[in-house]
Design a protein around this motif. Sequence first.
Motif, PDB file in Angstrom:
ATOM      1  N   PRO A  87      23.984  44.126  40.785  1.00 15.92           N
ATOM      2  CA  PRO A  87      22.757  43.611  40.168  1.00 15.92           C
ATOM      3  C   PRO A  87      22.962  43.392  38.669  1.00 15.92           C
ATOM      4  CG  PRO A  87      22.539  45.952  40.628  1.00 15.92           C
ATOM      5  CD  PRO A  87      23.825  45.520  41.250  1.00 15.92           C
ATOM      6  N   ALA A  88      22.398  42.316  38.160  1.00 17.15           N
ATOM      7  CA  ALA A  88      22.507  42.008  36.733  1.00 17.15           C
ATOM      8  C   ALA A  88      21.177  41.463  36.236  1.00 17.15           C
ATOM      9  CB  ALA A  88      23.625  40.987  36.489  1.00 17.15           C
ATOM     10  N   LYS A  89      21.039  41.366  34.935  1.00 18.27           N
ATOM     11  CA  LYS A  89      19.785  40.915  34.333  1.00 18.27           C
ATOM     12  C   LYS A  89      19.409  39.520  34.805  1.00 18.27           C
ATOM     13  CE  LYS A  89      17.480  40.540  29.843  1.00 18.27           C
ATOM     14  NZ  LYS A  89      17.627  40.699  28.370  1.00 18.27           N
ATOM     15  N   GLU A  90      20.416  38.656  34.959  1.00 19.20           N
ATOM     16  CA  GLU A  90      20.156  37.280  35.379  1.00 19.20           C
ATOM     17  C   GLU A  90      20.137  37.132  36.896  1.00 19.20           C
ATOM     18  OE1 GLU A  90      24.690  37.512  34.856  1.00 19.20           O
ATOM     19  OE2 GLU A  90      22.879  38.435  34.028  1.00 19.20           O
ATOM     20  N   GLY A  91      20.201  38.245  37.629  1.00 17.57           N
ATOM     21  CA  GLY A  91      20.236  38.213  39.085  1.00 17.57           C
ATOM     22  C   GLY A  91      21.559  38.751  39.602  1.00 17.57           C
ATOM     23  N   ASP A  92      21.643  38.943  40.901  1.00 15.94           N
ATOM     24  CA  ASP A  92      22.862  39.505  41.484  1.00 15.94           C
ATOM     25  C   ASP A  92      24.070  38.612  41.199  1.00 15.94           C
ATOM     26  OD1 ASP A  92      21.313  41.503  42.465  1.00 15.94           O
ATOM     27  OD2 ASP A  92      21.418  40.898  44.573  1.00 15.94           O
ATOM     28  N   VAL A  93      25.199  39.270  40.958  1.00 11.14           N
ATOM     29  CA  VAL A  93      26.458  38.558  40.774  1.00 11.14           C
ATOM     30  C   VAL A  93      27.486  39.160  41.720  1.00 11.14           C
ATOM     31  CG1 VAL A  93      26.014  37.943  38.357  1.00 11.14           C
ATOM     32  CG2 VAL A  93      27.195  40.082  38.893  1.00 11.14           C
ATOM     33  N   PHE A  94      28.444  38.343  42.125  1.00  7.98           N
ATOM     34  CA  PHE A  94      29.544  38.837  42.953  1.00  7.98           C
ATOM     35  C   PHE A  94      30.787  38.939  42.093  1.00  7.98           C
ATOM     36  CE2 PHE A  94      33.149  38.541  45.846  1.00  7.98           C
ATOM     37  CZ  PHE A  94      32.813  39.493  46.797  1.00  7.98           C
ATOM     38  N   LEU A  95      31.384  40.119  42.097  1.00  2.25           N
ATOM     39  CA  LEU A  95      32.601  40.349  41.324  1.00  2.25           C
ATOM     40  C   LEU A  95      33.796  40.302  42.265  1.00  2.25           C
ATOM     41  CD1 LEU A  95      31.474  43.301  38.997  1.00  2.25           C
ATOM     42  CD2 LEU A  95      31.199  40.830  38.678  1.00  2.25           C
ATOM     43  N   ASN A  96      34.593  39.269  42.128  1.00  5.74           N
ATOM     44  CA  ASN A  96      35.825  39.119  42.908  1.00  5.74           C
ATOM     45  C   ASN A  96      36.967  39.669  42.058  1.00  5.74           C
ATOM     46  OD1 ASN A  96      37.900  38.425  44.562  1.00  5.74           O
ATOM     47  ND2 ASN A  96      37.519  36.233  44.554  1.00  5.74           N
ATOM     48  N   VAL A  97      37.423  40.869  42.392  1.00 11.89           N
ATOM     49  CA  VAL A  97      38.374  41.597  41.549  1.00 11.89           C
ATOM     50  C   VAL A  97      39.803  41.296  41.980  1.00 11.89           C
ATOM     51  CG1 VAL A  97      39.066  43.855  40.692  1.00 11.89           C
ATOM     52  CG2 VAL A  97      36.668  43.421  41.271  1.00 11.89           C
ATOM     53  N   SER A  98      40.619  40.911  41.023  1.00 11.61           N
ATOM     54  CA  SER A  98      42.036  40.650  41.275  1.00 11.61           C
ATOM     55  C   SER A  98      42.864  41.526  40.341  1.00 11.61           C
ATOM     56  CB  SER A  98      42.356  39.167  41.039  1.00 11.61           C
ATOM     57  OG  SER A  98      43.745  38.926  41.164  1.00 11.61           O
ATOM     58  N   VAL A  99      43.479  42.554  40.898  1.00  9.82           N
ATOM     59  CA  VAL A  99      44.323  43.444  40.090  1.00  9.82           C
ATOM     60  C   VAL A  99      45.710  43.507  40.719  1.00  9.82           C
ATOM     61  CG1 VAL A  99      42.366  44.813  39.280  1.00  9.82           C
ATOM     62  CG2 VAL A  99      43.586  45.515  41.339  1.00  9.82           C
ATOM     63  N   PRO A 100      46.744  43.676  39.905  1.00 11.03           N
ATOM     64  CA  PRO A 100      48.100  43.779  40.449  1.00 11.03           C
ATOM     65  C   PRO A 100      48.267  45.044  41.276  1.00 11.03           C
ATOM     66  CG  PRO A 100      48.116  43.382  38.060  1.00 11.03           C
ATOM     67  CD  PRO A 100      46.719  43.748  38.438  1.00 11.03           C
ATOM     68  N   ALA A 101      49.189  45.018  42.211  1.00  9.81           N
ATOM     69  CA  ALA A 101      49.524  46.224  42.963  1.00  9.81           C
ATOM     70  C   ALA A 101      50.116  47.251  41.995  1.00  9.81           C
ATOM     71  CB  ALA A 101      50.533  45.897  44.060  1.00  9.81           C
ATOM     72  N   PRO A 102      49.647  48.495  42.028  1.00  9.64           N
ATOM     73  CA  PRO A 102      50.177  49.496  41.100  1.00  9.64           C
ATOM     74  C   PRO A 102      51.642  49.810  41.388  1.00  9.64           C
ATOM     75  CG  PRO A 102      48.756  50.544  42.719  1.00  9.64           C
ATOM     76  CD  PRO A 102      48.618  49.061  42.913  1.00  9.64           C
ATOM     77  N   ARG A 103      52.403  49.977  40.323  1.00  8.18           N
ATOM     78  CA  ARG A 103      53.829  50.273  40.447  1.00  8.18           C
ATOM     79  C   ARG A 103      54.138  51.635  39.833  1.00  8.18           C
ATOM     80  NH1 ARG A 103      57.390  45.802  37.744  1.00  8.18           N
ATOM     81  NH2 ARG A 103      55.997  46.250  36.012  1.00  8.18           N
ATOM     82  N   LEU A 104      55.211  52.224  40.295  1.00 12.57           N
ATOM     83  CA  LEU A 104      55.752  53.437  39.691  1.00 12.57           C
ATOM     84  C   LEU A 104      57.222  53.209  39.408  1.00 12.57           C
ATOM     85  CD1 LEU A 104      55.922  56.414  38.862  1.00 12.57           C
ATOM     86  CD2 LEU A 104      56.146  57.007  41.299  1.00 12.57           C
ATOM     87  N   VAL A 105      57.598  53.358  38.158  1.00 13.94           N
ATOM     88  CA  VAL A 105      59.000  53.292  37.758  1.00 13.94           C
ATOM     89  C   VAL A 105      59.450  54.707  37.417  1.00 13.94           C
ATOM     90  CG1 VAL A 105      60.652  52.409  36.068  1.00 13.94           C
ATOM     91  CG2 VAL A 105      58.813  50.925  36.912  1.00 13.94           C
TER      92      VAL A 105
END
Length: 231
Positions: free
Chosen positions: A61-79
Amino acid sequence: MELSLLKTLNADRAARRAAILVTRMADGSQRLVRKDEDYSSDPLAGEFDKRFRSGKSGVVPAKEGDVFLNVSVPAPRLVIIGAVHISQALVPMAGIAGLDVTVIDPRTAFATEERFPGGGLKAEWPEDALKDAPLDSYTALAAVTHDPKIDDYPLMEALKAGCFYVGALGSRKTHGKRLERFQDAGLDPALSDRIDAPIGLDIGAASPEEIAVAVLAAIIRALRKEPETDT
């Protein structure tokens, strides 16, 4: 989605840059928010922080009405710097937890396929191994060789790259000497404060396997939990 936004989002994904596509449900208008940009004045800034940590998309929910958040994050890595006993235990556990794991160690007596089967092993100096896979904010780095000639460079590079977790094996005395070397090398002391040393959560770990559990727990906490702030 607008073609220009799609191209930008695909470029961000290819470069391992985190971004959120914000779509206003009422009229379909869209905008792109990147993690590496200043969005602190955005009304949804707090929600963006949570979504960048969780990686989950959804309606908000947002002030201007509902918004859809399409989240794109890299796969987490461990070195992992160091093909040691701790690493042998940490690699399979981290893989089960969903981390893409790489082990780097120039010492070919330790960095063998027999000890680390299944790929992800680079028997090279960190300076060379990291050229093809630069560190970033969705990478954790654990340095466990106890050898400054191997550990120091990747630790400093991880701090400069903003890795979400940077940990180093060694006592407080050993870490104090490490900080002196980093200061002599010109590294900002504020960056050095981010190093988790002695590495891992303080659970009284003694064996290599227990230390690996403590390290993985610290990595997951850094990835998923909101950083604690001084009050």
